[in-house]
Design an enzyme around this catalytic site. Sequence first.
Site, PDB file in Angstrom:
ATOM      1  N   GLY A 239       0.757  -1.249   0.000  1.00 45.08           N
ATOM      2  CA  GLY A 239       0.000   0.000   0.000  1.00 45.08           C
ATOM      3  C   GLY A 239       0.781   1.288   0.000  1.00 45.08           C
ATOM      4  N   PRO A 276       4.414  -5.116  -0.986  1.00 46.80           N
ATOM      5  CA  PRO A 276       4.330  -3.948  -1.855  1.00 46.80           C
ATOM      6  C   PRO A 276       4.153  -4.342  -3.325  1.00 46.80           C
ATOM      7  CG  PRO A 276       6.607  -4.337  -1.224  1.00 46.80           C
ATOM      8  CD  PRO A 276       5.780  -5.374  -0.514  1.00 46.80           C
ATOM      9  N   ARG A 278       2.605  -1.565  -6.053  1.00 46.36           N
ATOM     10  CA  ARG A 278       2.720  -0.285  -6.747  1.00 46.36           C
ATOM     11  C   ARG A 278       4.072   0.396  -6.513  1.00 46.36           C
ATOM     12  NH1 ARG A 278      -1.776   2.876  -7.867  1.00 46.36           N
ATOM     13  NH2 ARG A 278      -2.929   1.709  -6.294  1.00 46.36           N
ATOM     14  N   ARG A 314      -6.638   3.258 -15.398  1.00 42.17           N
ATOM     15  CA  ARG A 314      -6.649   3.997 -14.136  1.00 42.17           C
ATOM     16  C   ARG A 314      -7.302   5.376 -14.226  1.00 42.17           C
ATOM     17  NH1 ARG A 314      -2.782   5.448 -11.628  1.00 42.17           N
ATOM     18  NH2 ARG A 314      -3.578   5.008  -9.560  1.00 42.17           N
ATOM     19  N   TYR A 318     -10.348   5.392 -11.739  1.00 39.22           N
ATOM     20  CA  TYR A 318     -10.108   6.050 -10.448  1.00 39.22           C
ATOM     21  C   TYR A 318      -9.934   7.562 -10.574  1.00 39.22           C
ATOM     22  CZ  TYR A 318      -8.290   1.269  -9.606  1.00 39.22           C
ATOM     23  OH  TYR A 318      -8.111  -0.093  -9.550  1.00 39.22           O
ATOM     24  N   CYS A 346     -14.629   4.682 -28.016  1.00 40.51           N
ATOM     25  CA  CYS A 346     -15.860   5.450 -28.188  1.00 40.51           C
ATOM     26  C   CYS A 346     -16.583   5.663 -26.863  1.00 40.51           C
ATOM     27  CB  CYS A 346     -16.749   4.735 -29.191  1.00 40.51           C
ATOM     28  SG  CYS A 346     -15.908   4.588 -30.762  1.00 40.51           S
ATOM     29  N   GLU A 347     -15.936   6.367 -25.962  1.00 43.68           N
ATOM     30  CA  GLU A 347     -16.520   6.753 -24.673  1.00 43.68           C
ATOM     31  C   GLU A 347     -15.840   8.040 -24.260  1.00 43.68           C
ATOM     32  OE1 GLU A 347     -16.866   4.377 -21.281  1.00 43.68           O
ATOM     33  OE2 GLU A 347     -17.070   2.489 -22.362  1.00 43.68           O
ATOM     34  N   TYR A 375      -0.723  -1.727 -12.079  1.00 46.03           N
ATOM     35  CA  TYR A 375      -2.156  -1.641 -12.380  1.00 46.03           C
ATOM     36  C   TYR A 375      -2.378  -1.009 -13.750  1.00 46.03           C
ATOM     37  CZ  TYR A 375      -1.998  -2.666  -7.455  1.00 46.03           C
ATOM     38  OH  TYR A 375      -1.706  -3.247  -6.239  1.00 46.03           O
TER      39      TYR A 375
HETATM   40  C1  LIG Z   1      -3.357  -4.970  -3.695  1.00 42.43           C
HETATM   41  C2  LIG Z   1      -2.743  -5.635  -2.532  1.00 42.43           C
HETATM   42  C3  LIG Z   1      -1.407  -5.385  -2.197  1.00 42.43           C
HETATM   43  C4  LIG Z   1      -0.528  -4.418  -2.949  1.00 42.43           C
HETATM   44  O1  LIG Z   1      -0.911  -3.105  -2.804  1.00 42.43           O
HETATM   45  P1  LIG Z   1       0.040  -1.949  -3.393  1.00 42.43           P
HETATM   46  O2  LIG Z   1      -0.694  -0.711  -3.125  1.00 42.43           O
HETATM   47  O3  LIG Z   1       0.207  -2.225  -4.840  1.00 42.43           O
HETATM   48  O4  LIG Z   1       1.329  -2.024  -2.649  1.00 42.43           O
HETATM   49  C5  LIG Z   1      -0.865  -6.083  -1.142  1.00 42.43           C
HETATM   50  N1  LIG Z   1      -1.605  -6.963  -0.416  1.00 42.43           N
HETATM   51  C6  LIG Z   1      -2.896  -7.224  -0.714  1.00 42.43           C
HETATM   52  C7  LIG Z   1      -3.631  -8.196   0.106  1.00 42.43           C
HETATM   53  C8  LIG Z   1      -3.508  -6.565  -1.764  1.00 42.43           C
HETATM   54  O5  LIG Z   1      -4.786  -6.822  -2.045  1.00 42.43           O
END
Ligand SMILES: *Cc1c(COP(=O)(O)O)cnc(C)c1O
Length: 421
Positions: A239, A276, A278, A314, A318, A346-347, A375
């Site tokens: 995350g 991790p 992202r 994305r 988002y 076409c959107e 992603y």
């Molecule tokens: C999506 C996810 C991650 C990775 O999240 P990032 O933001 O890409 O680091 C890690 N663990 C679980 C359980 C997830 O669903």
Amino acid sequence: MDHFQYQHGELHAEDVPLSRIADQVGSPVYVYSAATLTRHFTLFRQALDWTDHLVCFAVKSNSNLAVLKLMGDLGAGMDVVSGGEYLRAKAAGVPGDRIVFSGVGKTEAEMALAIRGGIRQFNVESEPEMRVLSRVAHGLGATVPIAIRVNPDVDAKTHEKIATGKSENKFGIPIARARDVYAEAATLPGLQVVGVDVHIGSQLTDLEPFRAAYLKVAELTRALREDGHVITRLDLGGGLGIPYRRDNNAPPLPLEYGQVIRDTVGDLGCEIEIEPGRNIVGNAGVLLSQVIYVKNGEDRDFLIVDAAMNDLLRPAMYGAHHDIVPVVEPAVAAAVQSFDVVGPVCESGDTFQKGAQLPDMAAGDLVAFRSAGAYGAVMASEYNSRPLVPEVLVSGDHFAVIRARPTFEEMLARDSIPEWL
Ligand SMILES: *Cc1c(COP(=O)(O)O)cnc(C)c1O
């Protein structure tokens, strides 16, 4: 830091000019830097070098086999959320004892697949899942290590579609009920409780939600130990966010994140797992695209490029921002113009950025969408019957196609028309 820089007036991936990739592979195409991937993975490892740990790459962020192989060869574990991802990790050479299986809806078939192939741990997300896993494991004569994913009811302060740690989200079991669930787990055959798991969301740009969640995990771990459970591992999820805008305050570094982990759970003597995605691969990739038309509208100019929402979802999904830069380096004093950068789908949702500031652009010019390694390709589709976007991996002065663009024939051949039509 990444390895997409201007050299000799042109944007390069490491030492490869992006125009060379466009010439040989066509566009749109994702381009990843092996050096950036390696660097980011290494930063996480260094952030945890004060303890036993395993950095498990979140496969869902980028599941190309070459990316997984690179990570696995560096010693990474893998966090998978489906049977398909499990098989990808194995196909990339990652041993089962470095794969953790997360996700709220694991099927019996997926459980059996991972148990037979070898698994480090299941992160269990509900009581019904726990009971099914017990039955499947027991039926196979196996005892599988589990951590239970707890929902700490912490606001990750991120986009609502990627927040997972509030009580209203579908993930994990409420932390207040955790002791009861662990008590049941201890009675079930085929399961061996080894740890606690938490993952509160994605693209977090502040460390405080992590700190709040991990303090709750520490408190729970102490309580579980009092209850007699042997807790040797903590899986603290992924995350950590990345800077999507060059001009913005950068999110915390892995090293600072590691310090939060040390401050909150460092005294428990547990092996630490993190997941991790992202942060490792996001800024290790760009989406390379070519301008098809410059269209002058009534009150705005459109840059119509050959990448679209099916290639990079994305922004449409988002409202995400990706810096868009010209591949030819603009002159220092070059005038900038405002463009709405859009794809051919076409959107109206197929809009990457309104009012992007770019130098004078013409049909045929190349642009790069930055921070597109996570992603990006994994969420691509063939909407509008646009063949699935290919991927390229660069290392130093060479590159390889790591997923080829399907031909139209291949795309059509996947469908079949029943004989009664
Ligand atoms: C999506 C996810 C991650 C990775 O999240 P990032 O933001 O890409 O680091 C890690 N663990 C679980 C359980 C997830 O669903």
